[in-house]
Each structure stands twice: as C-alpha cells, then as structure tokens.
Write a protein that holds these residues in place. Structure first.
Motif, mmCIF file in Angstrom:
data_model
loop_
_atom_site.group_PDB
_atom_site.id
_atom_site.type_symbol
_atom_site.label_atom_id
_atom_site.label_comp_id
_atom_site.label_asym_id
_atom_site.label_seq_id
_atom_site.Cartn_x
_atom_site.Cartn_y
_atom_site.Cartn_z
ATOM 1 N N THR A 151 0.851 -1.201 0.000
ATOM 2 C CA THR A 151 0.000 0.000 0.000
ATOM 3 C C THR A 151 0.880 1.241 0.000
ATOM 4 O OG1 THR A 151 -1.678 -1.161 1.314
ATOM 5 C CG2 THR A 151 -1.825 1.233 1.265
ATOM 6 N N ASN A 152 0.605 2.158 -0.908
ATOM 7 C CA ASN A 152 1.373 3.402 -0.930
ATOM 8 C C ASN A 152 0.695 4.416 -0.012
ATOM 9 O OD1 ASN A 152 2.002 6.231 -2.579
ATOM 10 N ND2 ASN A 152 3.677 4.795 -2.466
ATOM 11 N N LEU A 153 1.387 4.763 1.075
ATOM 12 C CA LEU A 153 0.822 5.707 2.056
ATOM 13 C C LEU A 153 1.532 7.054 1.905
ATOM 14 C CD1 LEU A 153 -0.891 6.368 4.580
ATOM 15 C CD2 LEU A 153 0.996 5.463 5.961
ATOM 16 N N THR A 154 0.751 8.116 1.717
ATOM 17 C CA THR A 154 1.372 9.430 1.501
ATOM 18 C C THR A 154 0.779 10.449 2.478
ATOM 19 O OG1 THR A 154 -0.237 10.273 -0.106
ATOM 20 C CG2 THR A 154 1.526 8.876 -0.972
ATOM 21 N N CYS A 155 1.450 11.591 2.594
ATOM 22 C CA CYS A 155 0.876 12.628 3.448
ATOM 23 C C CYS A 155 1.324 14.009 3.010
ATOM 24 C CB CYS A 155 1.206 12.370 4.902
ATOM 25 S SG CYS A 155 2.885 12.425 5.332
ATOM 26 N N PRO A 168 10.863 12.410 -10.981
ATOM 27 C CA PRO A 168 11.859 11.556 -11.644
ATOM 28 C C PRO A 168 11.234 10.286 -12.204
ATOM 29 C CG PRO A 168 11.893 11.149 -9.278
ATOM 30 C CD PRO A 168 10.785 12.145 -9.531
ATOM 31 N N GLU A 169 9.912 10.064 -11.959
ATOM 32 C CA GLU A 169 9.337 8.742 -12.281
ATOM 33 C C GLU A 169 8.569 8.731 -13.605
ATOM 34 O OE1 GLU A 169 7.153 6.750 -9.134
ATOM 35 O OE2 GLU A 169 6.428 5.228 -10.524
ATOM 36 N N ILE A 170 9.014 7.841 -14.497
ATOM 37 C CA ILE A 170 8.312 7.652 -15.770
ATOM 38 C C ILE A 170 7.075 6.802 -15.492
ATOM 39 C CG2 ILE A 170 8.534 6.806 -18.155
ATOM 40 C CD1 ILE A 170 11.600 6.620 -17.625
ATOM 41 N N PHE A 203 -4.012 16.470 -7.609
ATOM 42 C CA PHE A 203 -3.195 16.111 -8.778
ATOM 43 C C PHE A 203 -1.919 15.351 -8.391
ATOM 44 C CE2 PHE A 203 -5.965 18.970 -11.062
ATOM 45 C CZ PHE A 203 -6.053 18.353 -12.297
ATOM 46 N N TYR A 204 -1.532 15.414 -7.113
ATOM 47 C CA TYR A 204 -0.353 14.651 -6.661
ATOM 48 C C TYR A 204 -0.627 13.152 -6.859
ATOM 49 C CZ TYR A 204 2.519 12.161 -3.219
ATOM 50 O OH TYR A 204 3.336 11.246 -2.594
ATOM 51 N N THR A 205 0.372 12.437 -7.385
ATOM 52 C CA THR A 205 0.301 11.010 -7.763
ATOM 53 C C THR A 205 -0.636 10.741 -8.949
ATOM 54 O OG1 THR A 205 -1.347 10.312 -6.107
ATOM 55 C CG2 THR A 205 0.976 10.123 -5.471
ATOM 56 N N LYS A 225 3.788 17.097 -0.821
ATOM 57 C CA LYS A 225 3.140 15.797 -0.667
ATOM 58 C C LYS A 225 4.143 14.686 -1.004
ATOM 59 C CE LYS A 225 -1.394 17.748 -1.511
ATOM 60 N NZ LYS A 225 -2.615 17.773 -2.316
ATOM 61 N N SER A 226 4.257 13.703 -0.127
ATOM 62 C CA SER A 226 5.224 12.622 -0.364
ATOM 63 C C SER A 226 4.805 11.369 0.397
ATOM 64 C CB SER A 226 6.620 13.054 0.084
ATOM 65 O OG SER A 226 6.657 13.257 1.479
ATOM 66 N N GLY A 227 5.408 10.251 0.034
ATOM 67 C CA GLY A 227 5.052 9.002 0.710
ATOM 68 C C GLY A 227 5.894 7.849 0.226
ATOM 69 N N GLY A 228 5.469 6.637 0.569
ATOM 70 C CA GLY A 228 6.235 5.452 0.173
ATOM 71 C C GLY A 228 5.399 4.196 0.316
ATOM 72 N N GLY A 229 5.960 3.089 -0.128
ATOM 73 C CA GLY A 229 5.239 1.813 -0.126
ATOM 74 C C GLY A 229 5.352 1.116 1.227
ATOM 75 N N GLY A 289 11.707 1.830 -4.025
ATOM 76 C CA GLY A 289 12.966 1.603 -3.328
ATOM 77 C C GLY A 289 13.749 2.907 -3.293
ATOM 78 N N THR A 290 13.979 3.407 -2.077
ATOM 79 C CA THR A 290 14.616 4.711 -1.909
ATOM 80 C C THR A 290 15.651 4.618 -0.803
ATOM 81 O OG1 THR A 290 12.462 5.707 -2.377
ATOM 82 C CG2 THR A 290 14.120 7.152 -1.401
ATOM 83 N N ILE A 291 16.824 5.250 -0.999
ATOM 84 C CA ILE A 291 17.815 5.314 0.091
ATOM 85 C C ILE A 291 18.621 6.596 -0.043
ATOM 86 C CG2 ILE A 291 19.728 4.093 -1.071
ATOM 87 C CD1 ILE A 291 20.131 2.523 1.602
#
Ligand SMILES: C=C(O[C@@H]1C=C(C(=O)O)C=C[C@H]1O)C(=O)O
Length: 338
Positions: A99-103, A142-144, A279-281, A311-315, A161-163
């Motif tokens: 699940t992609n959770l963002t805030c 950066p995401e196609i 419009f985010y995501t 707005k940002s988030g991750g899986g 995957g982010t680091i």
C-alpha cells in the motif's frame, strides 16, 4: 483551463491521437479531473511544462541566483503512526500486500513555485498557475509512467525503493535488502498485469536499475526502477485515451491488489491530509503527434490558503517499520535545484 471528467478526457485524447495532434495531458490521482490541451492552445501564463526535453518553454535551466532554503514541518509522528497502523492491519488481514501511504507536510521556501519550476532538474516538470478549481502547484518528478514509441511499443517504469545516497554502501544495502526486493517485485508484477490489459507479449526488459537524484541540500537519493514493456495494436493512437485510463492510477503510487488498496488508502490518508492528494500522484503526459511520454506526478508542492504543502510518501508492506517509513516520507521532501 478546462477540467474534463474521465469520459470526456478519454474521447478528447482518442480524437487528438487519431488526428496526430500534439497535446498535454494531466490527470488527478482519482482520474476524476483531467486537463487535455492541444499544444497550440496552451497559455504559457497558466501552464508551463517540460518533459524529457519537450514542452512549451525553453529547455535551458534558469541560473540559480540565490541559495534555496526549504524548511519542513512534518506531521506529528503519532498522526503518521495512526495511518501506518491502519495500513499494516489491513496488510496483515490479507486485504493488501503493498500500500502506498502518503501525506502532506507544511513547508516554507524562500522562492516562488515558478522559480522552482524554472531552476529544477527533473525528467517531468510542470507548473500550473491555478484557478478557482485547482490550486497552484509545481511538480518535478523523476518517475516515468508510460512511454509509447512510434512503432507502438509501450513501456512502464515503476519506481520503488529509496535510500539516502550518502550512507556507506547505499547501493548494496538497497539492492540486497529482502523487503525492498519483494516490494519491488510486487510492483513489477502489478505493472505486468496493468500492461497486459492493453498490450500483448508483455515482458520485463530491465529489472532493478538505479537513478541518482540531486537535492538542494547536496545529499543525493538513490531510487530503484524497472522497465516493463509490451506491444500495442497498430491503431493505438485511435485508442490512446482508453489505453491510458485502463492503467490508472499508477501501480507504484497505489498498491496491490489495486481496487481494495485504493479503499485502504482513502481511509488511512484521512489522518495524514487536511485536503486530499488531488493532482499529486496523478499523471502528466505529452503526445508529440507520433509518440507518447508520461510521468507520475510525485515530488509535488501545492500552494494552499494556509501556505505551501509538500506531498510525499512510500510503499508499506507487512515488513515495514513505522519510524523508517516516516523518515523516508520526510527524506523525499526536497527540491532538485543545486
Ligand atoms: C509516493 C511517492 O513515492 C512512490 C514510492 C516510492 C518508494 O516506495 O520507494 C518511490 C517512488 C514513488 O512511486 C513519493 O515520492 O511521493
């Protein structure tokens, strides 16, 4: 600027595709509101965009005349944790496996959103002045999402995957982490499924390559993506609208299985947003008359009546750790201006 519902957006895109007329396309996360503007009609005082060198402004970056300062005021960890626990509870119940959770995070900047647009380096850049319907926003993603070449080969490039690139052996840690591997594989599978709805002979062309992303604080990020491809029917331009919407919302910013996970996101994000994703995501795309290119609208700043929000988030998976995910969400708040 005109906002179209899904049905109207699909028919307008199909028509412009058939006539081989260049156009810009934007869709919000829910796919309820879209902008489809023929290139010749775009008012550059309202919308500016540049996607992999194509757009309605010069490709030359404006030089940065002062250092950019970004101050972040993230939501309380306890509020994030409420959403996280709701998501993980659902994962443990078997309702979702990713699940992609963002805030949204309140931020302050010493420059305007238009200046961020003009000075940032990203594959997909878009700035919208905003009106009574939509707020002003800038996106530097950066995401196609999807590319279609002139022969009808369609490819999607899910990023997961982010680091922090500054960590010793960052590349090895990211690529060898079991949780990251399974999470990435899940998203590749989901995209194979989405592409199979519209294309034949779907295959994984590249598996887990790294992109390095520059940030204004000088600390780079590493992100992992893959390429999944397939072949469209010869008349794909006539059905371009239908093809795009079949695959929305993008797998990397929703999750799997998609429909149930969207319900979980809607409930969980009540504690991480004052408003909603908007419009985010969503998706931004450009058809040049022959080929199509589009990005996922992540890395996104919006102007609200109470100031700027990022707005940002991750899986999130069964193995995710709440403090780490909270940090990742904060780490993704940056502007790619150096
Ligand atoms: C939702 C975001 O990121 C998504 C999640 C990612 C991840 O989990 O590593 C990477 C890129 C995006 O598909 C975001 O950056 O705001």
């Amino acid at each position: 600027m005109k906002y179209l519902n899904q049905e109207k957006a699909i028919s307008t895109i199909n028509l412009l595709g058939r006539e081989k007329k260049a156009f810009l396309f934007l869709s919000d996360f829910k796919g309820h509101n879209s902008i489809v503007e023929p290139l010749d009609y775009i008012d550059s005082q309202q919308i500016k965009f540049l996607m992999n060198g194509k757009g309605n402004i010069s490709t030359v970056l404006k030089s940065v005349d002062r250092k950019i300062y970004l101050t972040k005021k993230p939501i309380d960890f306890s509020d994030y944790a409420i959403a996280f626990r709701y998501v993980q509870h659902n994962i443990l119940q078997g309702n979702s496996f990713l699940t992609n959770l963002t805030c949204e995070t309140d931020i302050e900047l010493n420059v305007s959103l238009l200046e961020i647009f003009e000075q940032s380096e990203a594959k997909y850049k878009i700035w919208i002045k905003g009106d009574t319907f939509s707020k002003e926003f800038v996106c530097f993603s950066p995401e196609i999402f999807v590319k279609i070449d002139s022969k009808g080969k369609i490819s999607s490039f899910p990023m997961k995957g982010t680091i922090d690139a500054e960590i010793d052996n960052a590349e090895k840690i990211l690529l060898n982490d079991a949780k990251e591997f399974y999470e990435h594989t899940t998203i590749v599978d989901l995209i194979r499924n989405d592409l199979s709805k519209v294309a034949s002979k779907v295959w994984v062309e590249k598996f887990r390559y790294l992109d390095r992303i520059k940030k204004e604080d000088g600390k780079d990020l590493l992100q992992v993506s893959s390429q999944v491809s397939g072949l469209l029917a010869d008349d794909w331009r006539n059905n371009l609208g239908k093809i795009i919407f079949e695959m929305l919302p993008a797998g990397s910013i929703s999750g799997a299985p998609k429909n149930k996970t969207l319900e979980i996101i809607a409930e969980a994000e009540k504690s991480t947003y004052n408003s909603e994703r908007g419009f985010y995501t969503g998706i931004c795309g450009f058809f040049d008359g022959e080929t199509f290119d589009s990005g996922v609208m992540i890395r996104f700043i919006e102007k609200t009546k109470n100031g700027l929000v990022f707005k940002s988030g991750g899986g999130i998976t069964a193995k995710s750790i709440c403090t780490k995910e909270y940090q990742e969400m904060i780490q993704k708040i940056y502007v790619p201006v150096i």
